[in-house]
Design a protein around this motif. Structure first.
Motif, PDB file in Angstrom:
ATOM      1  N   GLU A  96      19.482 -10.450   7.806  1.00  0.00           N
ATOM      2  CA  GLU A  96      18.670  -9.382   7.203  1.00  0.00           C
ATOM      3  C   GLU A  96      17.399  -9.995   6.610  1.00  0.00           C
ATOM      4  OE1 GLU A  96      21.867  -9.891   6.408  1.00  0.00           O
ATOM      5  OE2 GLU A  96      22.863  -8.245   7.468  1.00  0.00           O
ATOM      6  N   TYR A  97      16.602 -10.600   7.484  1.00  0.00           N
ATOM      7  CA  TYR A  97      15.444 -11.357   7.007  1.00  0.00           C
ATOM      8  C   TYR A  97      14.406 -10.485   6.323  1.00  0.00           C
ATOM      9  CZ  TYR A  97      13.529  -9.600  11.399  1.00  0.00           C
ATOM     10  OH  TYR A  97      13.134  -8.792  12.434  1.00  0.00           O
ATOM     11  N   TYR A  98      14.460  -9.171   6.532  1.00  0.00           N
ATOM     12  CA  TYR A  98      13.528  -8.269   5.869  1.00  0.00           C
ATOM     13  C   TYR A  98      13.742  -8.243   4.358  1.00  0.00           C
ATOM     14  CZ  TYR A  98      17.688  -5.424   6.756  1.00  0.00           C
ATOM     15  OH  TYR A  98      18.984  -4.974   6.846  1.00  0.00           O
ATOM     16  N   GLU A  99      14.908  -8.709   3.872  1.00  0.00           N
ATOM     17  CA  GLU A  99      15.130  -8.802   2.429  1.00  0.00           C
ATOM     18  C   GLU A  99      14.172  -9.798   1.780  1.00  0.00           C
ATOM     19  OE1 GLU A  99      16.954  -7.018   0.434  1.00  0.00           O
ATOM     20  OE2 GLU A  99      17.780  -5.756   2.040  1.00  0.00           O
ATOM     21  N   ARG A 100      13.563 -10.659   2.595  1.00  0.00           N
ATOM     22  CA  ARG A 100      12.577 -11.600   2.076  1.00  0.00           C
ATOM     23  C   ARG A 100      11.314 -10.887   1.584  1.00  0.00           C
ATOM     24  NH1 ARG A 100      12.840 -16.836   6.166  1.00  0.00           N
ATOM     25  NH2 ARG A 100      15.043 -16.662   6.750  1.00  0.00           N
ATOM     26  N   LEU A 101      11.168  -9.607   1.935  1.00  0.00           N
ATOM     27  CA  LEU A 101       9.992  -8.851   1.521  1.00  0.00           C
ATOM     28  C   LEU A 101      10.075  -8.379   0.071  1.00  0.00           C
ATOM     29  CD1 LEU A 101       9.386  -6.657   4.708  1.00  0.00           C
ATOM     30  CD2 LEU A 101       8.269  -8.796   4.058  1.00  0.00           C
ATOM     31  N   ARG A 102      11.221  -8.542  -0.554  1.00  0.00           N
ATOM     32  CA  ARG A 102      11.365  -8.145  -1.961  1.00  0.00           C
ATOM     33  C   ARG A 102      10.753  -9.220  -2.863  1.00  0.00           C
ATOM     34  NH1 ARG A 102      14.428  -3.696  -2.093  1.00  0.00           N
ATOM     35  NH2 ARG A 102      16.053  -3.393  -0.505  1.00  0.00           N
ATOM     36  N   GLY A 103      10.166  -8.770  -3.959  1.00  0.00           N
ATOM     37  CA  GLY A 103       9.585  -9.749  -4.875  1.00  0.00           C
ATOM     38  C   GLY A 103       8.748  -9.078  -5.936  1.00  0.00           C
ATOM     39  N   PRO A 104       8.181  -9.862  -6.841  1.00  0.00           N
ATOM     40  CA  PRO A 104       7.336  -9.321  -7.912  1.00  0.00           C
ATOM     41  C   PRO A 104       5.898  -9.141  -7.444  1.00  0.00           C
ATOM     42  CG  PRO A 104       7.583 -11.681  -8.191  1.00  0.00           C
ATOM     43  CD  PRO A 104       8.411 -11.309  -6.983  1.00  0.00           C
ATOM     44  N   ASN A 105       5.167  -8.297  -8.148  1.00  0.00           N
ATOM     45  CA  ASN A 105       3.736  -8.129  -7.902  1.00  0.00           C
ATOM     46  C   ASN A 105       2.934  -8.942  -8.912  1.00  0.00           C
ATOM     47  OD1 ASN A 105       3.893  -6.213  -5.768  1.00  0.00           O
ATOM     48  ND2 ASN A 105       4.271  -4.574  -7.248  1.00  0.00           N
ATOM     49  N   PRO A 106       1.834  -9.531  -8.492  1.00  0.00           N
ATOM     50  CA  PRO A 106       0.946 -10.202  -9.449  1.00  0.00           C
ATOM     51  C   PRO A 106      -0.029  -9.180 -10.042  1.00  0.00           C
ATOM     52  CG  PRO A 106       0.141 -10.554  -7.224  1.00  0.00           C
ATOM     53  CD  PRO A 106       1.375  -9.702  -7.097  1.00  0.00           C
ATOM     54  N   TRP A 107      -0.202  -9.207 -11.347  1.00  0.00           N
ATOM     55  CA  TRP A 107      -1.105  -8.255 -12.013  1.00  0.00           C
ATOM     56  C   TRP A 107      -2.149  -9.030 -12.810  1.00  0.00           C
ATOM     57  CZ3 TRP A 107      -0.431  -3.537 -10.274  1.00  0.00           C
ATOM     58  CH2 TRP A 107       0.833  -3.119  -9.864  1.00  0.00           C
ATOM     59  N   PRO A 108      -3.419  -8.707 -12.652  1.00  0.00           N
ATOM     60  CA  PRO A 108      -4.452  -9.398 -13.433  1.00  0.00           C
ATOM     61  C   PRO A 108      -4.476  -8.953 -14.884  1.00  0.00           C
ATOM     62  CG  PRO A 108      -5.446  -7.693 -12.080  1.00  0.00           C
ATOM     63  CD  PRO A 108      -4.001  -7.756 -11.683  1.00  0.00           C
ATOM     64  N   ASP A 109      -4.081  -7.678 -15.122  1.00  0.00           N
ATOM     65  CA  ASP A 109      -4.058  -7.170 -16.501  1.00  0.00           C
ATOM     66  C   ASP A 109      -3.231  -5.892 -16.552  1.00  0.00           C
ATOM     67  OD1 ASP A 109      -5.801  -4.901 -15.785  1.00  0.00           O
ATOM     68  OD2 ASP A 109      -7.396  -6.393 -15.709  1.00  0.00           O
ATOM     69  N   LEU A 110      -2.987  -5.435 -17.770  1.00  0.00           N
ATOM     70  CA  LEU A 110      -2.127  -4.273 -17.984  1.00  0.00           C
ATOM     71  C   LEU A 110      -2.784  -2.979 -17.511  1.00  0.00           C
ATOM     72  CD1 LEU A 110       0.586  -3.359 -19.134  1.00  0.00           C
ATOM     73  CD2 LEU A 110      -0.527  -3.105 -21.367  1.00  0.00           C
ATOM     74  N   ASP A 111      -4.115  -2.879 -17.608  1.00  0.00           N
ATOM     75  CA  ASP A 111      -4.803  -1.652 -17.217  1.00  0.00           C
ATOM     76  C   ASP A 111      -4.573  -1.331 -15.746  1.00  0.00           C
ATOM     77  OD1 ASP A 111      -5.773  -1.251 -19.746  1.00  0.00           O
ATOM     78  OD2 ASP A 111      -7.749  -2.111 -19.349  1.00  0.00           O
ATOM     79  N   LEU A 112      -4.736  -2.322 -14.883  1.00  0.00           N
ATOM     80  CA  LEU A 112      -4.516  -2.092 -13.452  1.00  0.00           C
ATOM     81  C   LEU A 112      -3.053  -1.760 -13.187  1.00  0.00           C
ATOM     82  CD1 LEU A 112      -5.514  -2.028 -10.544  1.00  0.00           C
ATOM     83  CD2 LEU A 112      -5.081  -4.487 -10.398  1.00  0.00           C
ATOM     84  N   LYS A 113      -2.148  -2.467 -13.819  1.00  0.00           N
ATOM     85  CA  LYS A 113      -0.717  -2.230 -13.619  1.00  0.00           C
ATOM     86  C   LYS A 113      -0.346  -0.799 -13.993  1.00  0.00           C
ATOM     87  CE  LYS A 113       3.856  -4.020 -14.915  1.00  0.00           C
ATOM     88  NZ  LYS A 113       4.582  -5.077 -15.663  1.00  0.00           N
ATOM     89  N   GLN A 114      -0.815  -0.332 -15.135  1.00  0.00           N
ATOM     90  CA  GLN A 114      -0.486   1.015 -15.576  1.00  0.00           C
ATOM     91  C   GLN A 114      -1.095   2.066 -14.662  1.00  0.00           C
ATOM     92  OE1 GLN A 114      -1.858   0.967 -19.669  1.00  0.00           O
ATOM     93  NE2 GLN A 114       0.153   0.341 -20.446  1.00  0.00           N
ATOM     94  N   CYS A 115      -2.316   1.830 -14.217  1.00  0.00           N
ATOM     95  CA  CYS A 115      -2.980   2.783 -13.323  1.00  0.00           C
ATOM     96  C   CYS A 115      -2.243   2.869 -11.985  1.00  0.00           C
ATOM     97  CB  CYS A 115      -4.431   2.378 -13.106  1.00  0.00           C
ATOM     98  SG  CYS A 115      -5.377   3.547 -12.094  1.00  0.00           S
TER      99      CYS A 115
END
Length: 367
Positions: free
Chosen positions: A113-132
């Motif tokens: 099930e190599y597609y499970e490798r697609l799971r992971g965290p997102n990089p965020w430069p700051d909280l404003d972009l993340k919240q938006c």
């Protein structure tokens, strides 16, 4: 000039039968349509503002979030790092996707099930972009769910006929900026020359179920329909450009079209009147492990597309039944450096299947 059909999502709530029929015609005949959305006031404008703010960050800041660090193909990609249809895209972008929950374990070496490798965290430069982005994704998931139910009604199926595919939707989102490199070619007269074979994004079909695109007012998007490429002019932040992906085509037995599209370098960018073209494509996708089988459509469903109509399509593009495999195929083709760096045990075959380098084939079903 040919135009894409314009639909209004509010009609689905007030007159679902009429909306479903309009959607059926658009997705059966063209595979693309424009949509008047019902996002909270100002949210689409704010999303474009945050996108513009991100690309205005310093190169050092953006590179600190480089996708090269992510086995899940997430993060910042500098101009010219991605290729579509075998050609370099004149686009920089931030790749984001559905984030792993606390009860989901990351497995960067998963097999088969190599597609499970697609799971992971997102990089965020700051909280404003993340919240938006989180607010924006919440509403786009909502609209996408409504469109999926409307498609079921359009196909004369139960409203939740595709519900089993979306128990845990694996959404993806990009912040994208199409622009020219700082150094370009000049002719013998000292005039800047742009190779017309350069694209913001090369011709392709989307691997998921449904795509909703927010774009600025620069232009450049083209759709291939009835044997020709047609322009899709910008229509403002209250209008999405929507298209059917490969999953929907598989599920409908070809009744719905995964339509090829591309982004040319806009004239305003080529002529240096505008520095870039901004867009935010959102991809509504099934659960990674979802197996997509063709549903039985009723005989009463009219086929209105010319059988002689030839659709442009990559000859080596196998449509894989497990959604995650189809998604991994597309990412592997576009980002070979990630395969080399993080997935050296895998090999991408010409037809899109993934095998172990030792020669063991994955259990993949090809349509």
């Amino acid at each position: 000039m040919k135009r894409l059909p314009l639909l209004d999502i509010r009609k689905w709530y007030s007159n679902p039968g009429t909306f479903a029929e309009e959607l059926r015609q658009a997705c059966h005949r063209v595979g693309f349509f424009t949509l008047q959305h019902d996002l909270p006031s100002g949210l689409s404008e704010r999303m474009l503002q945050e996108t513009n703010r991100f690309f205005a960050l310093s190169r050092k800041t953006k590179l600190s979030m480089s996708y090269e660090h992510s086995p899940a193909f997430r993060g910042y990609m500098a101009l010219g790092k991605e290729n579509t249809s075998g050609k370099i895209d004149f686009r920089e972008q931030l790749e984001l996707a559905s984030e792993t929950t606390s009860n989901q374990k990351l497995n960067p070496h998963a097999w088969p099930e190599y597609y499970e490798r697609l799971r992971g965290p997102n990089p965020w430069p700051d909280l404003d972009l993340k919240q938006c982005v989180h607010e924006y994704v919440y509403h786009l998931n909502r609209i996408s769910k409504s469109l999926t139910e409307a498609l079921c009604v359009a196909l004369q199926l139960e409203r939740n006929a595709f519900g089993h595919l979306f128990e845990d939707p694996f959404w993806q989102l990009k912040l994208a900026s199409v622009s020219l490199p700082s150094i370009s070619c000049k002719n013998d007269h000292g005039e800047e020359e742009i190779d017309q074979e350069f694209f913001g994004v090369g011709a392709h079909t989307d691997t998921g179920f449904l795509t909703l695109l927010l774009q600025d007012d620069i232009g450049g998007l083209q759709v291939y329909t009835e044997g020709e490429w047609i322009d899709v002019p910008p229509a403002g932040p209250n209008i999405f450009v929507c298209n059917i992906g490969e999953v929907a085509e598989i599920a409908s037995g070809g009744y719905l079209l995964a339509t090829p599209h591309r982004v040319l370098l806009p004239d305003a960018v080529v002529e240096r009147k505008q520095s870039n073209r901004l867009s935010v494509p959102f991809f509504y996708n099934p659960t990674l492990s979802a197996k997509v089988d063709t549903v039985g459509l009723p005989n009463s469903l009219c086929w209105e597309r010319d059988n002689q109509q030839q659709h442009w399509r990559r000859k080596d593009n196998s449509l894989l039944k497990v959604y995650g495999e189809n998604a991994f195929k597309s990412l592997a083709r576009s980002h070979p450096s990630i395969i080399s760096r993080h997935h050296g045990d895998l090999e991408l075959l010409d037809d899109g299947r993934i095998v172990l380098k030792e020669g063991q084939f994955a259990e993949q079903k090809i349509v």
